[in-house]
Scaffold this motif. Structure first.
Motif, mmCIF file in Angstrom:
data_model
loop_
_atom_site.group_PDB
_atom_site.id
_atom_site.type_symbol
_atom_site.label_atom_id
_atom_site.label_comp_id
_atom_site.label_asym_id
_atom_site.label_seq_id
_atom_site.Cartn_x
_atom_site.Cartn_y
_atom_site.Cartn_z
ATOM 1 N N MET A 81 0.835 -1.165 0.000
ATOM 2 C CA MET A 81 0.000 0.000 0.000
ATOM 3 C C MET A 81 0.885 1.236 0.000
ATOM 4 S SD MET A 81 -2.651 1.333 2.875
ATOM 5 C CE MET A 81 -1.557 0.750 4.131
ATOM 6 N N GLU A 82 0.600 2.137 -0.892
ATOM 7 C CA GLU A 82 1.388 3.373 -0.945
ATOM 8 C C GLU A 82 0.564 4.601 -0.598
ATOM 9 O OE1 GLU A 82 3.825 3.879 -4.348
ATOM 10 O OE2 GLU A 82 4.382 1.787 -4.402
ATOM 11 N N ASP A 83 -0.698 4.624 -0.965
ATOM 12 C CA ASP A 83 -1.557 5.775 -0.718
ATOM 13 C C ASP A 83 -2.836 5.307 -0.035
ATOM 14 O OD1 ASP A 83 0.291 7.271 -2.177
ATOM 15 O OD2 ASP A 83 -0.800 6.981 -4.039
ATOM 16 N N LEU A 84 -3.238 6.015 1.013
ATOM 17 C CA LEU A 84 -4.452 5.643 1.728
ATOM 18 C C LEU A 84 -5.251 6.899 2.047
ATOM 19 C CD1 LEU A 84 -6.118 3.385 2.994
ATOM 20 C CD2 LEU A 84 -4.777 3.672 5.075
ATOM 21 N N GLN A 85 -6.500 6.935 1.633
ATOM 22 C CA GLN A 85 -7.389 8.070 1.816
ATOM 23 C C GLN A 85 -8.450 7.669 2.851
ATOM 24 O OE1 GLN A 85 -9.244 10.666 2.319
ATOM 25 N NE2 GLN A 85 -8.862 11.648 0.373
ATOM 26 N N LEU A 86 -8.332 8.207 4.058
ATOM 27 C CA LEU A 86 -9.293 7.921 5.120
ATOM 28 C C LEU A 86 -9.975 9.182 5.628
ATOM 29 C CD1 LEU A 86 -7.229 5.309 7.173
ATOM 30 C CD2 LEU A 86 -9.155 4.866 5.654
ATOM 31 N N SER A 87 -9.912 10.248 4.877
ATOM 32 C CA SER A 87 -10.514 11.499 5.322
ATOM 33 C C SER A 87 -12.036 11.399 5.316
ATOM 34 C CB SER A 87 -10.060 12.653 4.437
ATOM 35 O OG SER A 87 -10.434 12.413 3.103
ATOM 36 N N THR A 88 -12.649 12.225 6.144
ATOM 37 C CA THR A 88 -14.099 12.324 6.289
ATOM 38 C C THR A 88 -14.784 10.966 6.431
ATOM 39 O OG1 THR A 88 -14.493 12.445 3.897
ATOM 40 C CG2 THR A 88 -14.181 14.530 5.049
#
Length: 76
Positions: A1-8
């Motif tokens: 995993m290189e990018d993880l979007q957990l916003s909102t």
């Protein structure tokens, strides 16, 4: 995993220390999770996007997507 979007995502509590064991994390977004607190894993220091990437829209435009709008205090 290189990018993880957990916003909102209505995350609450503290960032699990076990996240520090993730091998490659270049970009992480935790912003807009106001009930997320604690600190970031020390293993991320110098690896994750702190200060390199900014949000591009909304109320957090121009801010660090890693911690804007959270209770995170920095690295442990």
């Amino acid at each position: 995993m290189e990018d993880l979007q957990l916003s909102t995502n209505a995350l609450a509590g503290t960032v699990p220390p076990s996240w520090g064991s993730w091998g490659r994390v270049n970009a992480m977004a935790l912003f807009a999770n106001p009930q997320l607190s604690g600190c970031l894993p020390a293993a991320w220091r110098g690896k994750v996007n702190v200060g390199k990437v900014v949000t591009e829209e909304g109320p957090y435009k121009g801010k660090d997507p890693l911690t804007a709008g959270t209770g995170i205090k920095g690295f442990c």
